[in-house]
Design a protein around this motif. Structure first.
Motif, PDB file in Angstrom:
ATOM      1  N   HIS A 306     -47.376 -24.250 -20.930  1.00 28.98           N
ATOM      2  CA  HIS A 306     -46.097 -24.641 -21.528  1.00 28.98           C
ATOM      3  C   HIS A 306     -45.121 -24.858 -20.392  1.00 28.98           C
ATOM      4  CE1 HIS A 306     -45.130 -20.507 -20.595  1.00 28.98           C
ATOM      5  NE2 HIS A 306     -46.116 -20.106 -21.373  1.00 28.98           N
ATOM      6  N   GLY A 307     -43.924 -25.322 -20.711  1.00 32.88           N
ATOM      7  CA  GLY A 307     -42.911 -25.535 -19.691  1.00 32.88           C
ATOM      8  C   GLY A 307     -42.003 -24.331 -19.530  1.00 32.88           C
ATOM      9  N   LEU A 308     -40.772 -24.607 -19.044  1.00 32.97           N
ATOM     10  CA  LEU A 308     -39.833 -23.523 -18.749  1.00 32.97           C
ATOM     11  C   LEU A 308     -38.431 -24.096 -18.617  1.00 32.97           C
ATOM     12  CD1 LEU A 308     -40.113 -20.415 -18.078  1.00 32.97           C
ATOM     13  CD2 LEU A 308     -39.780 -21.091 -15.703  1.00 32.97           C
ATOM     14  N   GLY A 309     -37.444 -23.281 -19.019  1.00 33.05           N
ATOM     15  CA  GLY A 309     -36.052 -23.716 -18.898  1.00 33.05           C
ATOM     16  C   GLY A 309     -35.526 -23.598 -17.477  1.00 33.05           C
ATOM     17  N   CYS A 310     -35.652 -22.445 -16.884  1.00 35.33           N
ATOM     18  CA  CYS A 310     -35.172 -22.165 -15.521  1.00 35.33           C
ATOM     19  C   CYS A 310     -33.743 -22.666 -15.306  1.00 35.33           C
ATOM     20  CB  CYS A 310     -36.111 -22.763 -14.481  1.00 35.33           C
ATOM     21  SG  CYS A 310     -36.057 -21.879 -12.895  1.00 35.33           S
ATOM     22  N   GLY A 311     -32.866 -22.317 -16.239  1.00 33.95           N
ATOM     23  CA  GLY A 311     -31.446 -22.630 -16.109  1.00 33.95           C
ATOM     24  C   GLY A 311     -30.965 -23.801 -16.928  1.00 33.95           C
ATOM     25  N   GLU A 312     -31.870 -24.594 -17.465  1.00 33.01           N
ATOM     26  CA  GLU A 312     -31.451 -25.736 -18.291  1.00 33.01           C
ATOM     27  C   GLU A 312     -30.963 -25.227 -19.647  1.00 33.01           C
ATOM     28  OE1 GLU A 312     -33.548 -29.506 -17.935  1.00 33.01           O
ATOM     29  OE2 GLU A 312     -35.132 -28.418 -16.879  1.00 33.01           O
ATOM     30  N   HIS A 313     -29.881 -25.797 -20.119  1.00 34.07           N
ATOM     31  CA  HIS A 313     -29.250 -25.382 -21.375  1.00 34.07           C
ATOM     32  C   HIS A 313     -28.844 -23.907 -21.361  1.00 34.07           C
ATOM     33  CE1 HIS A 313     -31.400 -29.040 -22.874  1.00 34.07           C
ATOM     34  NE2 HIS A 313     -30.249 -29.191 -23.499  1.00 34.07           N
ATOM     35  N   GLY A 314     -28.712 -23.314 -20.184  1.00 36.11           N
ATOM     36  CA  GLY A 314     -28.385 -21.898 -20.104  1.00 36.11           C
ATOM     37  C   GLY A 314     -29.549 -20.992 -20.421  1.00 36.11           C
ATOM     38  N   LEU A 315     -30.772 -21.555 -20.494  1.00 38.76           N
ATOM     39  CA  LEU A 315     -31.969 -20.798 -20.867  1.00 38.76           C
ATOM     40  C   LEU A 315     -32.896 -20.652 -19.662  1.00 38.76           C
ATOM     41  CD1 LEU A 315     -32.574 -22.691 -24.221  1.00 38.76           C
ATOM     42  CD2 LEU A 315     -31.595 -20.397 -23.971  1.00 38.76           C
ATOM     43  N   LEU A 316     -33.582 -19.538 -19.583  1.00 37.43           N
ATOM     44  CA  LEU A 316     -34.494 -19.300 -18.470  1.00 37.43           C
ATOM     45  C   LEU A 316     -35.955 -19.293 -18.889  1.00 37.43           C
ATOM     46  CD1 LEU A 316     -32.806 -16.551 -16.270  1.00 37.43           C
ATOM     47  CD2 LEU A 316     -32.907 -18.995 -15.881  1.00 37.43           C
ATOM     48  N   GLY A 317     -36.222 -19.197 -20.182  1.00 35.78           N
ATOM     49  CA  GLY A 317     -37.591 -19.029 -20.634  1.00 35.78           C
ATOM     50  C   GLY A 317     -38.188 -20.240 -21.303  1.00 35.78           C
ATOM     51  N   LYS A 318     -39.238 -19.961 -22.071  1.00 39.06           N
ATOM     52  CA  LYS A 318     -39.969 -21.019 -22.771  1.00 39.06           C
ATOM     53  C   LYS A 318     -39.910 -20.852 -24.289  1.00 39.06           C
ATOM     54  CE  LYS A 318     -42.976 -17.646 -21.262  1.00 39.06           C
ATOM     55  NZ  LYS A 318     -42.912 -16.875 -20.000  1.00 39.06           N
ATOM     56  N   GLN A 319     -39.075 -19.906 -24.746  1.00 37.77           N
ATOM     57  CA  GLN A 319     -38.981 -19.650 -26.180  1.00 37.77           C
ATOM     58  C   GLN A 319     -37.927 -20.555 -26.811  1.00 37.77           C
ATOM     59  OE1 GLN A 319     -38.628 -17.361 -23.749  1.00 37.77           O
ATOM     60  NE2 GLN A 319     -40.462 -16.090 -23.873  1.00 37.77           N
ATOM     61  N   ASN A 320     -38.074 -21.841 -26.546  1.00 37.65           N
ATOM     62  CA  ASN A 320     -37.174 -22.847 -27.108  1.00 37.65           C
ATOM     63  C   ASN A 320     -37.943 -24.149 -27.207  1.00 37.65           C
ATOM     64  OD1 ASN A 320     -36.384 -24.732 -24.636  1.00 37.65           O
ATOM     65  ND2 ASN A 320     -36.386 -22.623 -23.871  1.00 37.65           N
ATOM     66  N   LEU A 321     -37.373 -25.124 -27.895  1.00 38.76           N
ATOM     67  CA  LEU A 321     -38.101 -26.362 -28.193  1.00 38.76           C
ATOM     68  C   LEU A 321     -37.506 -27.575 -27.496  1.00 38.76           C
ATOM     69  CD1 LEU A 321     -38.866 -25.711 -31.969  1.00 38.76           C
ATOM     70  CD2 LEU A 321     -40.292 -25.218 -29.969  1.00 38.76           C
ATOM     71  N   ASP A 323     -37.384 -30.230 -24.333  1.00 41.41           N
ATOM     72  CA  ASP A 323     -38.496 -30.845 -23.620  1.00 41.41           C
ATOM     73  C   ASP A 323     -38.893 -30.078 -22.364  1.00 41.41           C
ATOM     74  OD1 ASP A 323     -38.823 -32.838 -25.480  1.00 41.41           O
ATOM     75  OD2 ASP A 323     -38.666 -34.489 -24.053  1.00 41.41           O
ATOM     76  N   HIS A 324     -37.919 -29.467 -21.690  1.00 45.37           N
ATOM     77  CA  HIS A 324     -38.283 -28.745 -20.475  1.00 45.37           C
ATOM     78  C   HIS A 324     -39.237 -27.602 -20.739  1.00 45.37           C
ATOM     79  CE1 HIS A 324     -35.235 -25.883 -21.824  1.00 45.37           C
ATOM     80  NE2 HIS A 324     -34.277 -26.790 -21.691  1.00 45.37           N
ATOM     81  N   SER A 325     -39.282 -27.123 -21.987  1.00 48.70           N
ATOM     82  CA  SER A 325     -40.137 -25.987 -22.320  1.00 48.70           C
ATOM     83  C   SER A 325     -41.366 -26.354 -23.143  1.00 48.70           C
ATOM     84  CB  SER A 325     -39.329 -24.924 -23.069  1.00 48.70           C
ATOM     85  OG  SER A 325     -38.361 -24.350 -22.215  1.00 48.70           O
ATOM     86  N   VAL A 326     -41.321 -27.455 -23.888  1.00 51.23           N
ATOM     87  CA  VAL A 326     -42.482 -27.809 -24.721  1.00 51.23           C
ATOM     88  C   VAL A 326     -43.375 -28.868 -24.082  1.00 51.23           C
ATOM     89  CG1 VAL A 326     -41.424 -27.144 -26.896  1.00 51.23           C
ATOM     90  CG2 VAL A 326     -41.149 -29.491 -26.079  1.00 51.23           C
ATOM     91  N   ARG A 327     -42.841 -29.596 -23.092  1.00 54.77           N
ATOM     92  CA  ARG A 327     -43.656 -30.617 -22.436  1.00 54.77           C
ATOM     93  C   ARG A 327     -44.205 -30.101 -21.109  1.00 54.77           C
ATOM     94  NH1 ARG A 327     -40.294 -35.984 -22.002  1.00 54.77           N
ATOM     95  NH2 ARG A 327     -42.016 -36.514 -20.585  1.00 54.77           N
ATOM     96  N   VAL A 328     -45.423 -30.535 -20.799  1.00 51.60           N
ATOM     97  CA  VAL A 328     -46.119 -30.068 -19.595  1.00 51.60           C
ATOM     98  C   VAL A 328     -46.675 -31.262 -18.828  1.00 51.60           C
ATOM     99  CG1 VAL A 328     -46.765 -27.840 -20.576  1.00 51.60           C
ATOM    100  CG2 VAL A 328     -48.278 -29.811 -20.898  1.00 51.60           C
ATOM    101  N   PRO A 329     -46.926 -31.094 -17.532  1.00 54.62           N
ATOM    102  CA  PRO A 329     -47.646 -32.144 -16.810  1.00 54.62           C
ATOM    103  C   PRO A 329     -49.074 -32.221 -17.328  1.00 54.62           C
ATOM    104  CG  PRO A 329     -47.413 -30.188 -15.443  1.00 54.62           C
ATOM    105  CD  PRO A 329     -46.606 -29.935 -16.677  1.00 54.62           C
ATOM    106  N   PHE A 330     -49.641 -33.419 -17.359  1.00 53.64           N
ATOM    107  CA  PHE A 330     -51.007 -33.577 -17.850  1.00 53.64           C
ATOM    108  C   PHE A 330     -51.624 -34.772 -17.127  1.00 53.64           C
ATOM    109  CE2 PHE A 330     -54.574 -34.490 -20.513  1.00 53.64           C
ATOM    110  CZ  PHE A 330     -54.898 -33.312 -21.178  1.00 53.64           C
ATOM    111  N   ILE A 331     -52.499 -34.470 -16.178  1.00 55.54           N
ATOM    112  CA  ILE A 331     -53.108 -35.496 -15.340  1.00 55.54           C
ATOM    113  C   ILE A 331     -54.620 -35.371 -15.429  1.00 55.54           C
ATOM    114  CG2 ILE A 331     -53.271 -36.446 -13.003  1.00 55.54           C
ATOM    115  CD1 ILE A 331     -50.670 -34.874 -12.352  1.00 55.54           C
ATOM    116  N   VAL A 332     -55.306 -36.496 -15.642  1.00 52.72           N
ATOM    117  CA  VAL A 332     -56.767 -36.506 -15.639  1.00 52.72           C
ATOM    118  C   VAL A 332     -57.244 -37.510 -14.603  1.00 52.72           C
ATOM    119  CG1 VAL A 332     -57.046 -35.736 -18.023  1.00 52.72           C
ATOM    120  CG2 VAL A 332     -56.849 -38.181 -17.546  1.00 52.72           C
TER     121      VAL A 332
END
Length: 466
Positions: A306-321, A323-332
């Protein structure tokens, strides 16, 4: 008869040799933005950049959420069972009994298809890794152990009680060698086996999860004046308590509240440093693989739970919806995968499970609720129309065609964003005619999807907002 048997065995051996090896590289708490090639973040990830150049990126890969604060548990349970969110939650309590004996997990299905299965690193799924994989080494807990001095810091003008480079703090340094570096050693060991079966390696880094520790040279690459404050920085997120992300939540407690630019920049500096250190370890794995006879016939996937807030929107975690927290890098990358390709269709990171099962010629059970990406990799198939997200009974989300609806049922709050014009999700449109139109279009799609997935949340409280 003997000659016929030899020919038959040779034929079977040739078929087995055609099966690609599968290398699954899995990060923890890593937002999609944290790969330089995929975003405008000022972060050094040269090895992931070259993997993206060599292969195809799915630009909109999602994790669909979690049923408690440890989002990684939900993500990894979905990944290894193929069950979508609420079915995965229902299965969680009986995983050890159901999967250890019935051979239904990702690795067990790969094993049944003739693969040698190996794991190193973070597991955090309710079934024993050493019963699920042929080889399991250095199985790690949900996060490296931290201490009280790692929380609610730093405070500008006061000494910082925490040092991400101090090996005496333990954490990623526990055992004497950084955990990300240990995985490189384990990969070398797996690759050096004389087992001639095709292999499936599940290399699960704990990085860049906190405590975000890295050698000093990586911190030095990111002086504080290099770190930019997120465009969507807020001192306090207005709905943090009813959405289930109060200051008392472990992730949110890492920095003081209200957030300050100094604290957020410090945490982002440490986040970038451990990611660049992770990238260097991945580079070592890729280099070693390229020198190996197995290199030309290996399918590689890099993603995160999962992603992470790390200060975005005043949030530091991933318990939110967001894009910084629900989207992940995905490379094949690998045989048959287009170099430098980009696919914008929404996927779930757990789609990698049926994708690799197909590549292996393995059975894909009817119970698997995710979709193979192989048609998209080949330029075929019909993409999903949307992605949904959920956190406990406190948040629901849908993204479709660049439009997004977030609902906080208990707070009776709805938020609407046009991601094409507002990618940082800063301009809530819910009180505008445009926003109400978007919400009215997305709400029934979300309701139908939640009903299909057995989600019993009551959204009537926010219906009047739409």
């Amino acid at each position: 008869m003997k000659a016929l048997l030899i020919l038959l065995l040779a034929g079977l051996s040739a078929v087995a040799a055609e099966k690609p090896n599968v290398l699954f590289l899995f990060a923890d708490d890593m937002t999609w933005k944290a790969v330089n090639a995929l975003s405008d973040e000022d972060i050094d990830t040269p090895n992931l950049d070259r993997l993206a150049e060599r292969g195809t990126t799915f630009t909109h890969a999602y994790n669909s959420g979690g049923w408690h604060g440890a989002i990684c548990v939900a993500s990894r349970t979905m990944l290894n069972t193929g069950l979508q969110l609420w079915n995965a939650q229902a299965a969680e309590k009986s995983l050890k009994k159901d999967y250890a004996g019935k051979k239904r997990s990702w690795s067990q299905l790969m094993s049944a298809a003739g693969y040698r299965t190996c794991i190193s690193g973070k597991w955090h799924v309710g079934m024993p890794a050493d019963q699920i994989f042929d080889e399991a080494v250095n199985i790690r807990p949900g996060m490296p152990r931290d201490r009280k001095n790692a929380y609610e810091r730093p405070v500008e003008g006061k000494p910082d009680p925490w040092s991400p480079t101090d090996t005496a703090e333990g954490g990623f340094w526990q055992g004497g060698k950084h955990w990300s570096e240990v995985i490189v050693d384990d990969f070398e060991g797996f690759l050096g086996s004389d087992d001639d079966r095709p292999w499936f390696m599940y290399l699960a880094f704990n990085a860049p999860h906190d405590p975000r520790q890295a050698p000093q040279e990586f911190l030095d690459r990111y002086p504080l004046d290099r770190i930019k404050l997120p465009k969507n920085f807020l001192p306090v997120y207005p709905h943090r308590d009813p959405m289930g992300a109060p200051q008392s939540l472990r992730d949110e407690k890492l920095a003081p509240s209200p957030r300050t630019p100094f604290a957020v920049k410090t945490h982002r500096r440490e986040y970038y440093a451990i990611i660049t250190h992770l990238d260097e370890q991945i580079g070592k794995i890729l280099d070693r693989l390229e020198k190996s006879p197995d290199g030309k016939n290996t399918f590689i996937c890099f993603t995160a739970d999962h992603g992470l807030g790390c200060g975005e929107h005043g949030l530091l975690g991933k318990q939110n919806l967001y894009d910084h927290s629900v989207r992940v890098p995905f490379i094949v990358a690998g045989p048959g995968v287009k170099a430098g390709g980009k696919i914008d269709a929404p996927i779930y990171l757990q789609d990698i499970m049926p994708t690799t099962l197909e590549l292996a010629g393995a059975e894909v059970p009817d119970s698997v609720e995710f979709e193979s990406l192989n048609p998209h990799i080949k330029g075929e198939g019909t993409p999903r129309e949307f992605a949904f997200g959920a956190y406990r009974d406190l948040q629901r989300m849908i993204e479709k065609d660049g439009k997004k609806l977030i609902l906080y049922p208990k707070a009776k709050v709805a938020r609407v964003f046009d991601l094409k014009s507002d990618p940082h999700e800063m301009n809530d449109l819910i009180d505008t005619p445009e926003g109400k139109k978007i919400a009215a279009e997305l709400f029934p799609v979300l309701v139908n999807e939640l009903k299909r997935l057995g989600d019993g949340v009551d959204l009537k409280a926010v219906y009047s907002k739409l």
